[in-house]
Design a protein around this motif. Structure first.
Motif, PDB file in Angstrom:
ATOM      1  N   SER A 138       0.810  -1.224   0.000  1.00  0.00           N
ATOM      2  CA  SER A 138       0.000   0.000   0.000  1.00  0.00           C
ATOM      3  C   SER A 138       0.844   1.276   0.000  1.00  0.00           C
ATOM      4  O   SER A 138       0.277   2.378  -0.056  1.00  0.00           O
ATOM      5  N   ASN A 139       2.170   1.150   0.055  1.00  0.00           N
ATOM      6  CA  ASN A 139       3.012   2.348   0.132  1.00  0.00           C
ATOM      7  C   ASN A 139       3.024   3.184  -1.152  1.00  0.00           C
ATOM      8  O   ASN A 139       2.839   4.409  -1.082  1.00  0.00           O
ATOM      9  N   PRO A 140       3.219   2.564  -2.342  1.00  0.00           N
ATOM     10  CA  PRO A 140       3.180   3.401  -3.553  1.00  0.00           C
ATOM     11  C   PRO A 140       1.817   4.039  -3.781  1.00  0.00           C
ATOM     12  O   PRO A 140       1.709   5.242  -4.038  1.00  0.00           O
ATOM     13  N   ASP A 141       0.786   3.220  -3.695  1.00  0.00           N
ATOM     14  CA  ASP A 141      -0.583   3.696  -3.871  1.00  0.00           C
ATOM     15  C   ASP A 141      -1.494   2.885  -2.950  1.00  0.00           C
ATOM     16  O   ASP A 141      -1.482   1.662  -3.002  1.00  0.00           O
ATOM     17  N   PRO A 142      -2.160   3.561  -2.015  1.00  0.00           N
ATOM     18  CA  PRO A 142      -2.455   5.001  -1.987  1.00  0.00           C
ATOM     19  C   PRO A 142      -1.458   5.884  -1.237  1.00  0.00           C
ATOM     20  O   PRO A 142      -1.601   7.099  -1.240  1.00  0.00           O
ATOM     21  N   THR A 159      15.463   8.580  16.894  1.00  0.00           N
ATOM     22  CA  THR A 159      14.245   8.028  17.481  1.00  0.00           C
ATOM     23  C   THR A 159      13.119   8.055  16.454  1.00  0.00           C
ATOM     24  O   THR A 159      12.906   9.052  15.774  1.00  0.00           O
ATOM     25  N   GLY A 160      12.402   6.940  16.358  1.00  0.00           N
ATOM     26  CA  GLY A 160      11.254   6.842  15.473  1.00  0.00           C
ATOM     27  C   GLY A 160       9.994   6.639  16.295  1.00  0.00           C
ATOM     28  O   GLY A 160       9.870   5.646  17.010  1.00  0.00           O
ATOM     29  N   MET A 161       9.052   7.565  16.206  1.00  0.00           N
ATOM     30  CA  MET A 161       7.826   7.489  16.998  1.00  0.00           C
ATOM     31  C   MET A 161       6.673   6.951  16.153  1.00  0.00           C
ATOM     32  O   MET A 161       6.481   7.331  15.001  1.00  0.00           O
ATOM     33  N   LYS A 162       5.899   6.070  16.742  1.00  0.00           N
ATOM     34  CA  LYS A 162       4.819   5.380  16.044  1.00  0.00           C
ATOM     35  C   LYS A 162       3.728   6.337  15.569  1.00  0.00           C
ATOM     36  O   LYS A 162       3.290   7.212  16.308  1.00  0.00           O
ATOM     37  N   GLY A 176       5.788   4.385  10.333  1.00  0.00           N
ATOM     38  CA  GLY A 176       4.598   3.597  10.095  1.00  0.00           C
ATOM     39  C   GLY A 176       4.858   2.459   9.130  1.00  0.00           C
ATOM     40  O   GLY A 176       6.007   2.191   8.754  1.00  0.00           O
ATOM     41  N   HIS A 177       3.788   1.815   8.682  1.00  0.00           N
ATOM     42  CA  HIS A 177       3.910   0.650   7.808  1.00  0.00           C
ATOM     43  C   HIS A 177       2.921   0.749   6.644  1.00  0.00           C
ATOM     44  O   HIS A 177       3.223   1.395   5.659  1.00  0.00           O
ATOM     45  N   GLU A 178       1.754   0.099   6.772  1.00  0.00           N
ATOM     46  CA  GLU A 178       0.742   0.158   5.715  1.00  0.00           C
ATOM     47  C   GLU A 178       0.167   1.575   5.594  1.00  0.00           C
ATOM     48  O   GLU A 178       0.228   2.374   6.531  1.00  0.00           O
ATOM     49  N   GLU A 231      -7.849   1.078   7.578  1.00  0.00           N
ATOM     50  CA  GLU A 231      -8.039   0.207   8.734  1.00  0.00           C
ATOM     51  C   GLU A 231      -6.978  -0.878   8.730  1.00  0.00           C
ATOM     52  O   GLU A 231      -6.211  -1.029   7.773  1.00  0.00           O
ATOM     53  N   GLY A 232      -6.917  -1.632   9.828  1.00  0.00           N
ATOM     54  CA  GLY A 232      -6.000  -2.753   9.898  1.00  0.00           C
ATOM     55  C   GLY A 232      -4.818  -2.484  10.805  1.00  0.00           C
ATOM     56  O   GLY A 232      -4.446  -1.326  11.067  1.00  0.00           O
ATOM     57  N   ASN A 233      -4.208  -3.545  11.288  1.00  0.00           N
ATOM     58  CA  ASN A 233      -3.039  -3.444  12.157  1.00  0.00           C
ATOM     59  C   ASN A 233      -1.848  -2.848  11.407  1.00  0.00           C
ATOM     60  O   ASN A 233      -1.708  -3.051  10.196  1.00  0.00           O
ATOM     61  N   GLN A 234      -1.014  -2.128  12.122  1.00  0.00           N
ATOM     62  CA  GLN A 234       0.180  -1.487  11.546  1.00  0.00           C
ATOM     63  C   GLN A 234      -0.179  -0.671  10.308  1.00  0.00           C
ATOM     64  O   GLN A 234       0.483  -0.738   9.280  1.00  0.00           O
ATOM     65  N   THR A 235      -1.209   0.119  10.423  1.00  0.00           N
ATOM     66  CA  THR A 235      -1.655   0.959   9.308  1.00  0.00           C
ATOM     67  C   THR A 235      -1.624   2.427   9.695  1.00  0.00           C
ATOM     68  O   THR A 235      -2.197   2.827  10.711  1.00  0.00           O
ATOM     69  N   THR A 236      -0.932   3.210   8.891  1.00  0.00           N
ATOM     70  CA  THR A 236      -0.981   4.657   9.029  1.00  0.00           C
ATOM     71  C   THR A 236      -2.188   5.144   8.232  1.00  0.00           C
ATOM     72  O   THR A 236      -2.241   4.974   7.004  1.00  0.00           O
ATOM     73  N   TYR A 237      -3.140   5.736   8.928  1.00  0.00           N
ATOM     74  CA  TYR A 237      -4.410   6.076   8.295  1.00  0.00           C
ATOM     75  C   TYR A 237      -4.249   7.201   7.276  1.00  0.00           C
ATOM     76  O   TYR A 237      -3.581   8.218   7.536  1.00  0.00           O
ATOM     77  N   LEU A 238      -4.901   7.051   6.136  1.00  0.00           N
ATOM     78  CA  LEU A 238      -4.870   8.076   5.101  1.00  0.00           C
ATOM     79  C   LEU A 238      -5.485   9.378   5.600  1.00  0.00           C
ATOM     80  O   LEU A 238      -5.029  10.472   5.255  1.00  0.00           O
ATOM     81  N   SER A 239      -6.520   9.264   6.427  1.00  0.00           N
ATOM     82  CA  SER A 239      -7.161  10.472   6.967  1.00  0.00           C
ATOM     83  C   SER A 239      -6.173  11.258   7.833  1.00  0.00           C
ATOM     84  O   SER A 239      -6.155  12.500   7.803  1.00  0.00           O
ATOM     85  N   MET A 240      -5.349  10.549   8.601  1.00  0.00           N
ATOM     86  CA  MET A 240      -4.342  11.217   9.429  1.00  0.00           C
ATOM     87  C   MET A 240      -3.301  11.887   8.550  1.00  0.00           C
ATOM     88  O   MET A 240      -2.904  13.036   8.787  1.00  0.00           O
ATOM     89  N   LEU A 241      -2.861  11.196   7.486  1.00  0.00           N
ATOM     90  CA  LEU A 241      -1.848  11.762   6.598  1.00  0.00           C
ATOM     91  C   LEU A 241      -2.354  13.027   5.905  1.00  0.00           C
ATOM     92  O   LEU A 241      -1.597  13.989   5.712  1.00  0.00           O
ATOM     93  N   ARG A 242      -3.631  13.040   5.538  1.00  0.00           N
ATOM     94  CA  ARG A 242      -4.192  14.244   4.909  1.00  0.00           C
ATOM     95  C   ARG A 242      -4.155  15.434   5.883  1.00  0.00           C
ATOM     96  O   ARG A 242      -3.702  16.533   5.529  1.00  0.00           O
ATOM     97  N   LYS A 243      -4.645  15.200   7.086  1.00  0.00           N
ATOM     98  CA  LYS A 243      -4.680  16.291   8.063  1.00  0.00           C
ATOM     99  C   LYS A 243      -3.272  16.747   8.448  1.00  0.00           C
ATOM    100  O   LYS A 243      -3.021  17.944   8.589  1.00  0.00           O
ATOM    101  N   LEU A 244      -2.368  15.793   8.604  1.00  0.00           N
ATOM    102  CA  LEU A 244      -1.003  16.160   8.969  1.00  0.00           C
ATOM    103  C   LEU A 244      -0.346  16.951   7.841  1.00  0.00           C
ATOM    104  O   LEU A 244       0.357  17.945   8.098  1.00  0.00           O
TER     105      LEU A 244
END
Length: 413
Positions: free
Chosen positions: A48-52, A190-193, A220-222, A226-239
């Motif tokens: 999922s890293n290249p797209d989305p 340091t890498g923060m989750k 992050g990872h995915e 949703e799902g385990n070890q997933t950086t949410y797209l909604s969070m990335l947009r707001k950030l």
């Protein structure tokens, strides 16, 4: 003592900002007057890293660092070529993602079974494979599982020195603090989750890092919804929107870009920063306890970068230096200081364990003229030692001295 508000000091404050209370250094000079840096990073080369993932970040002009395992990329080489072509950074995340054998899935590639030689070869092979697949050679690394050891029991070794040798930086995982740009070991960033967190949960971390002018490396990872070890797209947009707002004073850039900038700034300010640390003997056997590595403690003491010295010693002020020595020995103690004729004559005291050297601060000619004299000898132990310089007795007005450095010279037997 020279006033800390001399012309040169005022220039330092105006250029770099206010003085930091903790280390008495100028605020770190992020580019274009920014308050902090943020780096987004993703591990493993997830599908999922290249797209989305990268596709979304490209909408906002935000560039991230993707730490990859080459075999995982081969499922979507064209997608990963897009990641490179659009300006994202590719980092090394090892050839086989070795972690502790306590993870059942890593038992056949357990770090406990690795040697430094094996790790070096696999890291080099990873760089070669990434270059073959994508045409870029990684400069940055992220520790799989955040673990930085090889071997087991008495044979355990850190491979941090290997990362320091081979890469510009090495990033951890599940750490609990942002990066201090003045102090950080580049091989142990340091890498923060950021997986499975909303923007509202991450925002206080960003704001705290901004107040301290730090570098926040998020890991992050995915990339998804949703799902385990997933950086949410909604969070990335707001950030991304938050970071792109000039009012928030954020520089958002890949890990390698920020790491190079930090190294350049630290080199430019080398010798003018107070970063307490452990001192060790130089090649000639001398131990140089400079003010840059000393710890100023007390209500009035100040580190003055324009003079590379501590000053304004009152009754409760002191400077401490810590040392690690390979063997015990006796050392001559030479002190470099300055003081005006008017303020000279106050007593000082130097202690190390149960030993004490006392003396009186003699005139050096002026606050701007530093002198160096032998003040006595100390017998120091193998391993850890601490030296403390303080006033010999209290006084209400004036200053004790400006203390630039101590030099410990081995006594030849």
């Amino acid at each position: 003592m020279k006033s800390i508000f001399s012309v040169s000091a005022i220039i330092v404050v105006l250029v770099f900002g206010g003085l930091s209370a903790s280390a008495q250094n100028p605020d770190f000079p992020w580019p274009e007057g920014k308050k902090m840096a943020i780096s987004l990073s993703f591990d493993d080369a997830r599908a999922s890293n290249p797209d989305p993932g990268a596709t979304l970040l490209n909408e906002y002009g935000v560039k991230a660092t993707f730490y990859v395992v080459p075999a995982s990329m081969e499922q979507d080489i064209e997608g990963w070529k897009m990641v490179v072509a659009t300006g994202h950074e590719i980092g090394n995340h090892s050839l086989y993602h070795p972690c502790s054998g306590n993870f059942a899935w890593s038992r056949d590639r357990a770090l406990e079974d690795y040697t430094l030689a094996r790790m070096r070869k696999e890291l080099s092979d990873t760089n070669d494979e990434i270059e073959r697949l994508l045409g870029v050679r990684p400069e940055v690394f992220a520790y799989p599982c955040g673990l930085s050891f090889v071997g087991k029991g008495e044979e355990t070794q850190s491979y941090v020195p290997l990362i320091s040798e081979m890469f510009l930086s090495g990033r951890g995982w599940l750490d609990e603090a942002p990066v201090d740009p003045y102090y950080a070991d580049m091989a142990q960033l340091t890498g923060m989750k950021m997986d499975n967190m909303s923007f509202e949960e991450i925002l206080p971390i960003i704001q705290a890092a901004s107040e301290n002018r730090q570098w926040l490396v998020l890991a992050g990872h995915e990339n998804g919804t949703e799902g385990n070890q997933t950086t949410y797209l909604s969070m990335l947009r707001k950030l991304s929107e938050y970071a792109n707002d000039p009012a928030n004073g954020i520089w958002i850039a890949p890990v390698g870009t920020v790491a190079k900038y930090v190294k350049e700034q630290r080199k430019a300010m080398e010798g003018n920063l107070n970063i307490p640390g452990i001192s060790k003997p130089a090649a000639n056997g001398n131990i140089y306890l400079t003010s840059e590595k000393g710890r100023g403690i007390g209500p009035d003491i100040q580190y003055m970068p324009e003079w590379n010295a501590f000053g304004w010693f009152m009754a409760k002020d002191r400077v401490e230096w810590d040392m690690n020595l390979p063997r015990e020995g006796t050392y001559e103690v030479w002190m470099e200081w300055s003081v005006s004729d008017e303020e000279a004559g106050k007593p000082f005291m130097l202690t190390s364990g149960s030993q004490t050297l006392k003396g009186v601060i003699k005139p050096s000619g002026s606050w701007e003229t530093f002198q160096k004299i032998k003040i006595g000898e100390l017998s120091l132990e193998e391993d850890f030692n601490r030296i403390i310089v303080a006033t010999g007795e209290g006084f209400d007005k004036g200053a004790l001295m400006d203390l630039k450095a101590l030099t410990l010279v081995p006594v030849k037997k």
